[in-house]
Design an enzyme around this catalytic site. Structure first.
Site, PDB file in Angstrom:
ATOM      1  N   ASP A 232     -14.921  19.576  32.724  1.00 55.87           N
ATOM      2  CA  ASP A 232     -15.372  20.371  33.859  1.00 55.87           C
ATOM      3  C   ASP A 232     -15.047  19.683  35.181  1.00 55.87           C
ATOM      4  OD1 ASP A 232     -17.242  18.344  33.708  1.00 55.87           O
ATOM      5  OD2 ASP A 232     -18.978  19.652  33.537  1.00 55.87           O
ATOM      6  N   SER A 233     -14.498  18.471  35.110  1.00 54.54           N
ATOM      7  CA  SER A 233     -13.974  17.809  36.307  1.00 54.54           C
ATOM      8  C   SER A 233     -12.836  18.604  36.925  1.00 54.54           C
ATOM      9  CB  SER A 233     -13.500  16.393  35.964  1.00 54.54           C
ATOM     10  OG  SER A 233     -12.667  16.391  34.824  1.00 54.54           O
TER      11      SER A 233
ATOM     12  N   GLU B 173     -23.040  17.700  27.670  1.00 57.54           N
ATOM     13  CA  GLU B 173     -23.625  16.562  28.374  1.00 57.54           C
ATOM     14  C   GLU B 173     -25.118  16.445  28.116  1.00 57.54           C
ATOM     15  OE1 GLU B 173     -22.889  16.321  32.521  1.00 57.54           O
ATOM     16  OE2 GLU B 173     -20.713  16.366  32.331  1.00 57.54           O
TER      17      GLU B 173
ATOM     18  N   ASP C 108     -15.112  21.267  27.666  1.00 51.90           N
ATOM     19  CA  ASP C 108     -16.452  21.021  28.197  1.00 51.90           C
ATOM     20  C   ASP C 108     -17.271  22.312  28.279  1.00 51.90           C
ATOM     21  OD1 ASP C 108     -17.163  18.406  28.685  1.00 51.90           O
ATOM     22  OD2 ASP C 108     -16.278  18.327  30.683  1.00 51.90           O
TER      23      ASP C 108
ATOM     24  N   GLU D  89     -20.361   7.127  29.757  1.00 44.89           N
ATOM     25  CA  GLU D  89     -19.791   7.044  31.101  1.00 44.89           C
ATOM     26  C   GLU D  89     -20.621   6.162  32.022  1.00 44.89           C
ATOM     27  OE1 GLU D  89     -18.207   9.912  34.765  1.00 44.89           O
ATOM     28  OE2 GLU D  89     -18.779  10.788  32.846  1.00 44.89           O
TER      29      GLU D  89
END
Length: 262
Positions: A42-43, A112, A81, A179
């Site tokens: 989703d970045s 996430e 994602d 992360e």
């Protein structure tokens, strides 16, 4: 590479490589590389669309990019994602989103966080869809973190991340992204769980590493967090090439006779 290979790689101590990919042309390049896994993260909301965070990614946006990557990289394992709040709107909405990502070409989805997600993750896994977890700095929660900050620095936070990792493994996740956590915590989590860990700013002891493709290629020279290594000067290379093209047009060196039709 398939989902079963991830656990085999951990058992064999064979590191897993992963990069983000958002479009067809770069997917075609990556399909010819040795890279193991492509993450349609989703970045892309930031890298491809210019937003200031990942929260602007939508299911429709993710599906569009996953389908483009799959067409460009038919031979790679692709993880898509689940975007911001898509897993918090009820099981029906979440499963519809999973279905769309898988139909678009994902081999797995990434979710996430852990709190409040375990039942859904287990349901997705039981439905036949591989799930990759993501702990530490989870960008969709960046506002709650007060910015992009290293997580797990104190004993309490570190213990919470470790316990969350164990619960994600129990829920059926086949792998876990870690992360922006201290390297020793990355080592501890990797040692204590049976599924492979893939780090980004989590030290050298995880079972694999992931970077944003544009970041590792040096497309934004001024962006260089501590965990990032530039493997090329992509910005400079493209800038120079475009300037040469511009200059050749100005001097009428392009097109040459060999580049013209008779």
């Amino acid at each position: 590479m398939n989902v079963l290979d991830f656990s085999k790689r951990k058992a064999a101590n064979h590191p897993i490589s992963m990069v983000t990919c958002y479009d067809c042309w770069s997917a075609r390049v990556l399909n010819d590389t040795e890279i193991d896994t492509l993450l349609v993260g989703d970045s892309l909301a930031m890298v491809m669309h210019g937003f200031d965070s990942t929260v602007h990614a939508t299911v429709e946006m993710m599906v569009l990019h996953v389908s483009a990557v799959r067409r460009g990289a038919p031979d790679k394992f692709v993880v898509g994602d689940m975007p911001f709040l898509s897993v918090r709107k009820g099981t029906a909405f979440a499963m519809d989103s999973v279905q769309e990502l898988m139909r678009a070409g994902s081999n797995a989805v990434k979710i996430e966080g852990e709190a409040g997600h375990l039942d859904l993750m287990a349901h997705v896994v039981e439905s036949g869809v591989p799930v990759m977890g993501h702990l530490g700095l989870t960008p969709q929660s960046v506002e709650a973190f007060g910015g992009h900050k290293v997580q797990g620095r104190n004993e309490g936070q570190a213990a919470q991340i470790l316990e969350s990792a164990k619960r994600l493994e129990q829920a059926g996740c086949f792998a876990l992204v870690l992360e922006c956590i201290p390297a020793e915590l990355g080592r501890l989590v990797t040692r204590e769980i049976g599924i492979p860990t893939i780090g980004i700013g989590a030290g050298p002891h995880t079972d694999g590493q992931v970077l944003v493709l544009q970041d590792m290629l040096g497309m934004s020279p001024c962006f260089k967090p501590k965990f990032l290594r530039h493997y090329a000067d992509g910005h400079g290379m493209i800038e120079a090439a475009v300037n040469r093209f511009h200059q050749d047009i100005g001097s009428r060196a392009f097109p040459a006779r060999a580049e013209c039709y008779g």
